[in-house]
Enzyme design. Structure first.
Site, short mmCIF file in Angstrom:
data_model
loop_
_atom_site.label_atom_id
_atom_site.label_comp_id
_atom_site.label_asym_id
_atom_site.label_seq_id
_atom_site.Cartn_x
_atom_site.Cartn_y
_atom_site.Cartn_z
CD GLU A 16 -2.96 -0.45 2.53
OE1 GLU A 16 -2.69 0.28 3.25
OE2 GLU A 16 -3.92 -1.45 2.66
CE LYS A 24 1.05 2.64 -39.20
NZ LYS A 24 1.49 2.74 -37.65
NE ARG A 41 -2.75 -6.35 -41.12
CZ ARG A 41 -2.27 -5.61 -39.92
NH1 ARG A 41 -3.27 -5.10 -39.35
NH2 ARG A 41 -1.06 -5.84 -39.64
CB SER A 45 6.44 -2.50 -29.12
OG SER A 45 5.92 -1.81 -30.25
N GLY A 103 7.79 -0.52 -32.60
CA GLY A 103 7.31 -1.22 -34.03
C GLY A 103 6.84 -0.13 -35.00
C1 R5P Z 1 -0.15 5.71 -31.43
O1 R5P Z 1 -1.12 6.47 -31.87
C2 R5P Z 1 0.98 6.49 -30.92
O2 R5P Z 1 1.09 7.57 -31.55
C3 R5P Z 1 2.40 5.82 -31.30
O3 R5P Z 1 2.72 5.75 -32.40
C4 R5P Z 1 2.45 4.34 -30.75
O4 R5P Z 1 2.01 4.47 -29.45
C5 R5P Z 1 3.50 3.81 -30.91
O5 R5P Z 1 3.63 2.37 -30.12
P1 R5P Z 1 4.65 1.48 -30.61
O6 R5P Z 1 6.06 1.86 -30.46
O7 R5P Z 1 4.39 0.21 -29.68
O8 R5P Z 1 4.57 1.13 -32.04
#
Ligand code: R5P
Length: 311
Positions: free
Chosen positions: A36, A191, A193, A222, A224
């Site tokens: 806590e 991007k 898909r 992350s 990515g």
């Molecule tokens: C998304 O809308 C944010 O602006 C960032 O692009 C996102 O949170 C980045 O996340 P990651 O590094 O996991 O791709």
């Protein structure tokens, strides 16, 4: 005016206090044996204008709880005004219902801060500006762009620059930075898909050939989004790709991912305290925004303009 700090980013809180030539308020924010949170303020704050510095970064829930309990302690100690200084506002990405029967957690967090007793909020590069509307108390959203622009001018100003948004959603942010860089041209990573299950295709909108690309975003988590964008830009003929991000969340293996990426350099700010891995990485550099936050705090306390910091 008093500056109090939770444990999430003590180096930044100390740097802000030092900019304001104030000591940090004497308080302990600690844990009982069962984890806590317990807060004890060891000096009089009655009638004071108190700024509590606490990023709600990893571990997000613990840091959020520390902030709420600090605010509660200050309220019960009769502080005149309490400002939650939240350089990194965790949960900001949950700012809308992403599907049926999902929460809007950013709004819940805003409610919690307000209910705990915050009179104002000061944040940096909120993921979405409209999060300010989740609060019914004054909310200042500072921008790291001036700090980034100065660094870009100093390091890359002699090169043929191109500001790049890593997704369509970040175009406004990228355009604002480009404006500060003598209206540098803008490109966008789009991007797509085409069908569910197919891998994402990156299209670059704009001619990046031979350009020193500056990728800009609010959060690297992350890694990515950025690492994939950097790869696509290099494949389209960019001379180099450097990324400027406000919040270095850098979860999991993100630092290793950045080190193995096409990025020349990742520049983040100190809204989130750097981990050892971040400090050791020769690909990541940290810019401080303590003077920016310190100056905004000074202006809030003096009741002078904060927005003119960005003119
Ligand atoms: C998304 O809308 C944010 O602006 C960032 O692009 C996102 O949170 C980045 O996340 P990651 O590094 O996991 O791709």
């Amino acid at each position: 005016m008093k500056i109090m700090a939770g444990n999430s980013n003590l180096p930044l809180a100390r740097a802000i206090a030092s900019y304001l030539e104030l000591p940090l308020t004497d308080a302990s924010v600690r844990r009982f044996a069962d984890e806590e949170v317990f807060v004890e303020i060891h000096e009089n704050v009655r009638g004071e204008d108190v700024f509590v510095v606490q990023s709600t970064s990893f571990p997000t829930n613990d840091n959020l709880m520390e902030l709420l309990i600090c605010i509660d302690a200050l309220r019960r100690a009769s502080a005149k005004r309490i400002t939650a200084v939240v350089p990194y506002f965790g949960y900001a990405r949950q700012d809308r219902k992403s599907g049926s029967r999902t929460p809007i957690s950013a709004k819940l967090v805003a409610n919690l801060m307000t209910q705990a007793g915050a009179d104002r909020v000061l944040a940096v590069d909120l993921h979405a500006g409209q999060i300010q509307g989740f609060f019914d108390i004054p909310t200042d959203n500072l921008y790291a762009a001036p700090v980034m622009a100065a660094d870009i001018q100093a390091r890359y100003g002699d090169q043929s620059l191109m500001v790049v948004s890593p997704d369509v959603g970040g175009v406004v942010r990228a355009r604002a930075l480009a404006k500060r860089l003598d209206n540098a041209p803008l490109a966008i990573v789009d991007k797509r898909r085409d069908k569910p299950g197919q891998s994402e295709v990156m299209n670059i909108i704009g001619d990046v050939k031979g350009r020193a690309c500056i990728l800009i975003d609010d959060i690297i988590d992350s890694g990515g989004t950025l690492c994939n964008a950097a790869e696509a830009l290099m494949a389209s003929g960019a001379a180099s790709v450097t990324a400027y991000l406000t919040h270095g969340v850098l979860s999991g293996a993100a630092v290793a991912r950045v080190s193995n990426s096409a990025l020349k350099e990742l520049v983040i700010t100190d809204t989130i305290m750097a981990t050892e891995a971040t400090k050791e990485s020769d690909r990541i550099r940290v810019l401080t925004i303590a003077p920016l936050i310190g100056e905004a705090i000074r202006r809030i306390a003096d009741e002078s303009s904060v927005s003119s910091l960005f003119d």
